[in-house]
Design a protein around this motif. Structure first.
Motif, PDB file in Angstrom:
ATOM      1  N   PRO A 146       4.591  20.751  60.992  1.00  0.00           N
ATOM      2  CA  PRO A 146       3.244  21.141  60.564  1.00  0.00           C
ATOM      3  C   PRO A 146       3.268  22.137  59.411  1.00  0.00           C
ATOM      4  CG  PRO A 146       3.833  22.285  62.574  1.00  0.00           C
ATOM      5  CD  PRO A 146       4.930  21.290  62.319  1.00  0.00           C
ATOM      6  N   LEU A 147       2.113  22.305  58.794  1.00  0.00           N
ATOM      7  CA  LEU A 147       1.952  23.294  57.730  1.00  0.00           C
ATOM      8  C   LEU A 147       2.417  24.661  58.220  1.00  0.00           C
ATOM      9  CD1 LEU A 147       0.483  23.579  54.854  1.00  0.00           C
ATOM     10  CD2 LEU A 147      -1.374  24.588  56.169  1.00  0.00           C
ATOM     11  N   GLY A 148       3.192  25.345  57.382  1.00  0.00           N
ATOM     12  CA  GLY A 148       3.725  26.637  57.768  1.00  0.00           C
ATOM     13  C   GLY A 148       5.088  26.555  58.426  1.00  0.00           C
ATOM     14  N   LYS A 149       5.519  25.311  58.749  1.00  0.00           N
ATOM     15  CA  LYS A 149       6.837  25.118  59.354  1.00  0.00           C
ATOM     16  C   LYS A 149       7.621  24.014  58.653  1.00  0.00           C
ATOM     17  CE  LYS A 149       5.659  26.878  63.951  1.00  0.00           C
ATOM     18  NZ  LYS A 149       5.695  26.611  65.415  1.00  0.00           N
ATOM     19  N   LYS A 150       7.259  23.732  57.413  1.00  0.00           N
ATOM     20  CA  LYS A 150       7.970  22.714  56.644  1.00  0.00           C
ATOM     21  C   LYS A 150       9.430  23.097  56.441  1.00  0.00           C
ATOM     22  CE  LYS A 150       4.307  20.118  56.041  1.00  0.00           C
ATOM     23  NZ  LYS A 150       4.200  18.778  56.671  1.00  0.00           N
ATOM     24  N   ASN A 151       9.722  24.384  56.502  1.00  0.00           N
ATOM     25  CA  ASN A 151      11.090  24.876  56.327  1.00  0.00           C
ATOM     26  C   ASN A 151      12.020  24.440  57.456  1.00  0.00           C
ATOM     27  OD1 ASN A 151       9.239  26.955  57.640  1.00  0.00           O
ATOM     28  ND2 ASN A 151      11.231  27.719  58.292  1.00  0.00           N
ATOM     29  N   ALA A 173      20.178  29.976  53.213  1.00  0.00           N
ATOM     30  CA  ALA A 173      18.904  30.568  52.795  1.00  0.00           C
ATOM     31  C   ALA A 173      18.120  31.092  53.987  1.00  0.00           C
ATOM     32  CB  ALA A 173      18.077  29.534  52.031  1.00  0.00           C
ATOM     33  N   GLU A 174      18.127  30.354  55.074  1.00  0.00           N
ATOM     34  CA  GLU A 174      17.383  30.770  56.268  1.00  0.00           C
ATOM     35  C   GLU A 174      17.871  32.121  56.781  1.00  0.00           C
ATOM     36  OE1 GLU A 174      15.822  28.591  60.243  1.00  0.00           O
ATOM     37  OE2 GLU A 174      17.982  28.471  59.912  1.00  0.00           O
ATOM     38  N   THR A 192      16.080  23.117  32.656  1.00  0.00           N
ATOM     39  CA  THR A 192      14.808  22.388  32.733  1.00  0.00           C
ATOM     40  C   THR A 192      13.642  23.238  33.218  1.00  0.00           C
ATOM     41  OG1 THR A 192      15.196  21.678  35.018  1.00  0.00           O
ATOM     42  CG2 THR A 192      16.078  20.274  33.244  1.00  0.00           C
ATOM     43  N   GLY A 193      13.926  24.351  33.908  1.00  0.00           N
ATOM     44  CA  GLY A 193      12.867  25.175  34.477  1.00  0.00           C
ATOM     45  C   GLY A 193      12.334  24.663  35.801  1.00  0.00           C
ATOM     46  N   PHE A 194      12.958  23.627  36.367  1.00  0.00           N
ATOM     47  CA  PHE A 194      12.477  23.090  37.640  1.00  0.00           C
ATOM     48  C   PHE A 194      13.001  23.910  38.820  1.00  0.00           C
ATOM     49  CE2 PHE A 194      11.114  19.398  35.335  1.00  0.00           C
ATOM     50  CZ  PHE A 194      10.105  18.847  36.125  1.00  0.00           C
ATOM     51  N   VAL A 195      12.123  24.085  39.798  1.00  0.00           N
ATOM     52  CA  VAL A 195      12.494  24.759  41.039  1.00  0.00           C
ATOM     53  C   VAL A 195      13.233  23.736  41.891  1.00  0.00           C
ATOM     54  CG1 VAL A 195      11.658  25.978  43.071  1.00  0.00           C
ATOM     55  CG2 VAL A 195      10.447  26.223  40.891  1.00  0.00           C
ATOM     56  N   VAL A 196      14.549  23.812  41.908  1.00  0.00           N
ATOM     57  CA  VAL A 196      15.332  22.766  42.560  1.00  0.00           C
ATOM     58  C   VAL A 196      15.582  23.043  44.039  1.00  0.00           C
ATOM     59  CG1 VAL A 196      16.397  21.954  40.437  1.00  0.00           C
ATOM     60  CG2 VAL A 196      17.486  23.814  41.729  1.00  0.00           C
ATOM     61  N   TYR A 197      15.233  24.241  44.503  1.00  0.00           N
ATOM     62  CA  TYR A 197      15.320  24.519  45.940  1.00  0.00           C
ATOM     63  C   TYR A 197      14.360  25.645  46.288  1.00  0.00           C
ATOM     64  CZ  TYR A 197      16.722  26.145  50.503  1.00  0.00           C
ATOM     65  OH  TYR A 197      16.684  26.513  51.824  1.00  0.00           O
ATOM     66  N   THR A 198      13.666  25.497  47.413  1.00  0.00           N
ATOM     67  CA  THR A 198      12.947  26.603  48.041  1.00  0.00           C
ATOM     68  C   THR A 198      13.199  26.504  49.541  1.00  0.00           C
ATOM     69  OG1 THR A 198      10.828  25.551  48.610  1.00  0.00           O
ATOM     70  CG2 THR A 198      11.086  26.343  46.337  1.00  0.00           C
ATOM     71  N   TYR A 199      13.115  27.615  50.202  1.00  0.00           N
ATOM     72  CA  TYR A 199      13.291  27.612  51.646  1.00  0.00           C
ATOM     73  C   TYR A 199      12.005  27.200  52.365  1.00  0.00           C
ATOM     74  CZ  TYR A 199      13.658  29.285  56.429  1.00  0.00           C
ATOM     75  OH  TYR A 199      13.625  29.356  57.795  1.00  0.00           O
ATOM     76  N   PHE A 200      10.870  27.755  51.954  1.00  0.00           N
ATOM     77  CA  PHE A 200       9.646  27.620  52.741  1.00  0.00           C
ATOM     78  C   PHE A 200       8.873  26.329  52.479  1.00  0.00           C
ATOM     79  CE2 PHE A 200       5.546  29.521  54.410  1.00  0.00           C
ATOM     80  CZ  PHE A 200       6.003  29.608  55.709  1.00  0.00           C
ATOM     81  N   LYS A 201       9.104  25.704  51.344  1.00  0.00           N
ATOM     82  CA  LYS A 201       8.483  24.425  50.991  1.00  0.00           C
ATOM     83  C   LYS A 201       6.961  24.512  50.849  1.00  0.00           C
ATOM     84  CE  LYS A 201      12.386  22.285  50.788  1.00  0.00           C
ATOM     85  NZ  LYS A 201      13.262  23.424  51.118  1.00  0.00           N
TER      86      LYS A 201
END
Length: 288
Positions: A146-151, A173-174, A192-201
């Protein structure tokens, strides 16, 4: 260590300083006990040092992570494999699913936190490039959490090389996010300036910080500051400001370049919630 740290730490102290001045003026007619005044001044100084120590700790973390071999390897792999996701993705399906997600799931939560504000930003999806559509579909729209737990999704079932890389860096990362009280963890490809990884999504995942929807946000500012850094060990910070992918909650970003052989190959960024500063200022919410 962190550029602008003094200015930043003084801002959260403004309210306490004003309270101190007001308290002193009110009590002057009744011979305010000097020891009480001195105690309040001591509290103010102590909180300033505590906030400074918090940001210094984050600064030390930034340099350590930017030099870590697993982070550099993940950045290299992600910069190559995230764009490749578009080749095997159904981009029309991704557009449809993401439009619904932006409008309904994100929009509903945004409205709950910002009553009366415009909540539908689904028109942004039409302008997203294939790389963003494919990656956001795999890790946000098609993510069953669910939203808020995509990580909580460690690896998408899409079978991509990117997802194999993602599984390798996600636990790392976690642990940092949890141990240091961070909100999010970002790796950005310098070329390229692309965000290639995020933890929280959140909606900044896989977007361009050069010309994407959040290029002018605090996250974009953090990227630009790190790209303009003169030294590999520079750690830079943005002011707290509303950040739309986080529902316009107050957010600050700390960034540092990832440098290899004298060349900036990426940027490591963390997002700091204002909760931690508030917790320090209010004695863990025992005093407000």
């Amino acid at each position: 260590l962190i550029v602008g740290i003094v200015a930043l730490t003084l801002i959260p102290l403004l309210l306490l300083a004003l309270s101190l001045g007001y308290y002193a003026s009110r009590q002057s007619a009744t011979a305010l006990d000097q020891r009480a005044y001195d105690q309040m001044a001591s509290i103010r100084a102590g909180k300033q040092e505590e906030i400074k120590a918090y940001f210094d700790n984050v600064g030390d973390l930034m340099q350590t992570v930017a030099r870590a071999s697993e982070v550099r390897q993940s950045l290299r792999e992600a910069a190559i494999t995230q764009p490749q996701m578009a080749a095997s993705a159904d981009l029309e399906q991704a557009k449809t699913a993401l439009t619904a997600y932006y409008r309904d799931e994100f929009g509903k939560q945004y409205s709950a936190r910002n009553p009366g504000a415009r909540n539908d930003i689904s028109e942004l999806v039409a302008k997203l490039p294939p790389q963003t559509l494919a990656a956001q579909y795999a890790y946000i729209a098609a993510n069953q959490n669910p939203l808020g737990k995509k990580n909580e999704l460690k690896q998408s079932a899409d079978g991509s090389a990117y997802s194999a890389m993602h599984a390798g860096i996600h636990d790392y990362a976690e642990k940092l996010v949890q141990d240091y009280g961070l909100y999010d963890f970002f790796l950005v490809d310098a070329q390229t300036g692309f965000v290639v990884y995020t933890y929280f999504k959140e909606l900044d995942f896989a977007t361009s910080l050069r010309d994407g929807p959040w290029a002018q946000s605090g996250l974009g500012q953090a990227y630009n500051k790190a790209m303009a850094a003169k030294n590999a060990d520079d750690v830079l910070i943005t002011d707290y400001a509303p950040y739309r992918p986080s529902y316009d909650d107050q957010a600050s970003f700390v960034s540092t370049p990832i440098v290899e052989d004298g060349r900036t190959v990426g940027v490591f960024i963390v997002q700091l919630p204002i909760d931690r500063v508030n917790q320090i200022m209010t004695f863990g919410e025992k005093w407000k």
